[in-house]
Scaffold this active site. Sequence first.
Site, PDB file in Angstrom:
ATOM      1  N   TYR A  99       6.918  55.932 -42.779  1.00 49.96           N
ATOM      2  CA  TYR A  99       8.265  55.956 -42.208  1.00 49.96           C
ATOM      3  C   TYR A  99       8.694  57.417 -42.024  1.00 49.96           C
ATOM      4  O   TYR A  99       8.395  58.276 -42.848  1.00 49.96           O
ATOM      5  CB  TYR A  99       9.261  55.260 -43.128  1.00 49.96           C
ATOM      6  N   ASP A 142       1.480  54.649 -39.771  1.00 49.48           N
ATOM      7  CA  ASP A 142       1.786  55.927 -40.398  1.00 49.48           C
ATOM      8  C   ASP A 142       3.085  55.768 -41.190  1.00 49.48           C
ATOM      9  O   ASP A 142       3.770  54.753 -41.065  1.00 49.48           O
ATOM     10  CB  ASP A 142       1.860  57.075 -39.379  1.00 49.48           C
ATOM     11  N   PHE A 165       4.251  50.434 -45.560  1.00 48.77           N
ATOM     12  CA  PHE A 165       5.362  49.501 -45.405  1.00 48.77           C
ATOM     13  C   PHE A 165       6.398  49.574 -46.527  1.00 48.77           C
ATOM     14  O   PHE A 165       7.468  48.986 -46.420  1.00 48.77           O
ATOM     15  CB  PHE A 165       4.868  48.052 -45.249  1.00 48.77           C
ATOM     16  N   HIS A 203       1.538  43.798 -35.279  1.00 48.33           N
ATOM     17  CA  HIS A 203       2.333  44.574 -36.229  1.00 48.33           C
ATOM     18  C   HIS A 203       3.625  43.814 -36.542  1.00 48.33           C
ATOM     19  O   HIS A 203       4.181  43.143 -35.676  1.00 48.33           O
ATOM     20  CB  HIS A 203       2.656  45.945 -35.609  1.00 48.33           C
TER      21      HIS A 203
END
Length: 235
Positions: free
Chosen positions: A84, A82, A95, A208
Site C-alpha cells: 500500500y 506491491d 494486503f 485481484h
Amino acid sequence: MDLFPEEAAAACLQTADPGDWPVAPDWQPVVDQFFKGAEGQTLLAFLKRRTGAGAVVFPPKPLRALELTPLHTVHTVILGQDPYHGRGQAEGLAFSVAPGQPLPPSLRNIFKERQRDLGEAWPVHPEPGGSLVAWAQQGTLLLNTCLTVEEGQANSHQGKGWEALTDALIAHISSGPQRVAFMLWGAAAQKKRSLIDESRHLVLCANHPSPLSALRGPEPFIGCGHFSRAQKWCA
C-alpha cells in the site's frame, strides 16, 4: 490517519541495508544469495538513491513476511502485487495494514470472500483493524511480488529488482518438502505460476480483490472459494 513526525519516520524505510531487515533463519540463504548478486546490488543502489533524494518509501521492513513466517511453517502463500502506498498503511505483509488504519477496499473484499466461503462471522481475524500478523504467524506467507513502493505512487518500484527475489522465494518453496497452497490473485501474482510445481502443490488463481476486478470474469475473486479449498488441501 495523521501520524506524528516520529511515527511517520518509523512507518517508512530508514535503511537500504538488508542486514537491518531480519528474516527467519531458513530464509536467510535465499536472501543472502540474492543481495550478493548483481540484481540485488542494483536494487539496493536504487533504494539508497531514492531514500537519499528524500523519497518516502514503504514499508519500513520490506522482508517482514520472511521474518514472521519461517519457511518450514509455510502451508499457504497469498501473493499480492506491491505494498500500500498511503502513509502508515504498509506493514510488510501483502494486503495487511498496520493497526489503526481503515480497511482498504481490497482487504475488505478478502474478508467478505472469506466470510462467504467459510461462514465466519465478521470480523474474521483476531487482530484489530486490518492487520494480518496472526495469519503470518500461523503459516500463511503474505508476499508481494514487489516489496517496496513510494508514497502515493503505486507500482513505483516495479521492475527494480524485487521480482527476481520473489521469483527465487517462490521457486524455493516449490522445491521444498511440504505441500503448499498458492493463492495467486491478479495478473502480477499469476506471472509466478510457472515457478510452481503443480504436480505437488495447489495453485488457485482469481482476479485481484480490488473493487475494479473482484466481480469481473474470467475468474472473479468474490465467489472463488479459495479459502475452503486451501483448508481442505492443507488438512
